[in-house]
Design a protein around this motif. Structure first.
Motif, mmCIF file in Angstrom:
data_model
loop_
_atom_site.group_PDB
_atom_site.id
_atom_site.type_symbol
_atom_site.label_atom_id
_atom_site.label_comp_id
_atom_site.label_asym_id
_atom_site.label_seq_id
_atom_site.Cartn_x
_atom_site.Cartn_y
_atom_site.Cartn_z
ATOM 1 N N UNK A 1 0.839 -1.190 0.000
ATOM 2 C CA UNK A 1 0.000 0.000 0.000
ATOM 3 C C UNK A 1 0.879 1.248 0.000
ATOM 4 N N UNK A 2 0.276 2.375 -0.356
ATOM 5 C CA UNK A 2 0.928 3.665 -0.146
ATOM 6 C C UNK A 2 0.988 3.915 1.352
ATOM 7 N N UNK A 3 2.109 4.446 1.840
ATOM 8 C CA UNK A 3 2.266 4.760 3.250
ATOM 9 C C UNK A 3 2.829 6.155 3.433
ATOM 10 N N UNK A 4 2.998 6.524 4.696
ATOM 11 C CA UNK A 4 3.456 7.874 5.033
ATOM 12 C C UNK A 4 2.276 8.751 5.389
ATOM 13 N N UNK A 5 2.365 9.433 6.528
ATOM 14 C CA UNK A 5 1.224 10.220 7.007
ATOM 15 C C UNK A 5 0.726 11.247 6.016
ATOM 16 N N UNK A 6 1.642 11.988 5.395
ATOM 17 C CA UNK A 6 1.229 13.026 4.446
ATOM 18 C C UNK A 6 0.582 12.413 3.207
ATOM 19 N N UNK A 7 1.139 11.291 2.744
ATOM 20 C CA UNK A 7 0.597 10.631 1.555
ATOM 21 C C UNK A 7 -0.801 10.086 1.815
ATOM 22 N N UNK A 8 -0.998 9.440 2.963
ATOM 23 C CA UNK A 8 -2.310 8.876 3.286
ATOM 24 C C UNK A 8 -3.345 9.968 3.498
#
Length: 319
Positions: A39-46
């Motif tokens: 999955x896509x991760x990272x707080x800003x990305x999510x």
């Protein structure tokens, strides 16, 4: 008219989500698990994915590696309508990776920061910022970059934009008190309960919120399954959460932030923002991956309507 509703500045990586890992393998051993998904991760990305799926015009500003994982993140962004032209490609580091183990429980992480380590607010092209009406920041690291965040926040506000920040977990254990200075400059400031306890030294959510409200006109406190609270211009508000089966808690706080900011940027009162936030957070934990692909404004409203008669959700003034 601004080209974007929100410019998001922060981290993007991939998440490998490992489900059903009961034991970690020892040297020379192999353990089979129920599932592993990408999955896509990272707080800003999510946060960006959820916000774009709710219908706000979103652009992302960060750093990805020149590799397959970086391309994977960009493709998912493009599919959700996020503008990726401000993303810088690193020639020094690969895209960051985070391995989330047992996401349905108290998940553990093994992480490689990768290209996210190259994000530098001092090198940010302000021409991208002025195209939006709001900027959301992540990546605050206490005394290590406090001066940069103070400078950037003031520059953004001088351009007539509003600013929100999710302070995030302090992995150094410093819990830098300068964060209170930053809170005074930010329009909407997000923390979870544990972070707030560390920064304020208070034990209860109510006491934390009272302390934080002395430094901020608009603070949102995430309380997990218990819901959320906010202090807005000295008025403290609370909404309990939705009861849902928990599949994956990864990224729930970021989906929560997106729901709240969707309400804020569409002119909703704080009580409605909290309702949207709790709904998005609950929808997130109900499936794997930090930003549910089925999330959109209609799905959020339907979720709220379906849960309205079967939930303990309520609205009250915290005393």
């Amino acid at each position: 008219m601004k080209q974007y509703d929100v410019i998001v500045i922060g981290d993007a990586n991939v998440d490998l989500v490992v489900a059903g890992c009961s034991d970690m393998p020892g040297p020379g051993q192999e353990v089979f698990v129920r599932n592993i998904t990408l999955h896509v991760g990272g707080g800003a990305a999510l946060f960006s994915l959820s916000l774009a799926r709710l219908g706000l015009r979103t652009a992302f500003n960060g750093v990805l590696g020149d590799d397959g994982f970086g391309q994977f993140v960009k493709e998912r962004f493009n599919q959700s309508g996020i503008d990726t032209r401000f993303i810088r490609t690193s020639n020094r580091n690969n895209t960051g990776i985070s391995i989330a183990i047992n996401p349905e429980k108290d998940r553990s992480f093994i992480s490689y920061m990768g290209s996210n380590a190259e994000l530098d607010l001092q090198q940010l092209d302000m021409r991208s910022v002025v195209l939006g009406r709001h900027v959301h920041l992540t990546g605050y690291r206490g005394s290590r970059n406090h001066a940069e965040y103070m400078d950037m926040t003031r520059r953004i506000k001088a351009l007539g934009l509003t600013v929100s920040i999710d302070v995030g977990w302090d992995d150094t254990g410093e819990w830098y008190k300068g964060v209170f200075e930053l809170m005074e400059e930010v329009n909407v400031f997000f923390m979870n309960e544990v972070e707030a306890q560390h920064y304020t030294g208070c034990s209860s959510a109510e006491a934390c919120l009272k302390t934080l409200s002395a430094h901020s006109r608009h603070t949102v406190l995430k309380l997990g399954a218990m819901g959320a609270a906010a202090a807005v211009d000295g008025r403290m508000l609370y909404r309990s959460g939705f009861e849902v089966p928990v599949v994956d808690t990864t990224g729930a706080g970021d989906a929560f932030n997106a729901g709240y900011m969707y309400g804020f940027l569409t002119g909703q009162p704080p009580e409605q923002c909290l309702l949207y936030a709790n709904a998005c957070g609950a929808m997130s934990v109900s499936q794997f991956g930090g930003s549910p692909e089925a999330l959109n404004h209609a799905a959020m409203e339907q979720f709220i309507a379906e849960k309205a008669g079967r939930t303990t959700d309520h609205w009250q003034i915290a005393q």
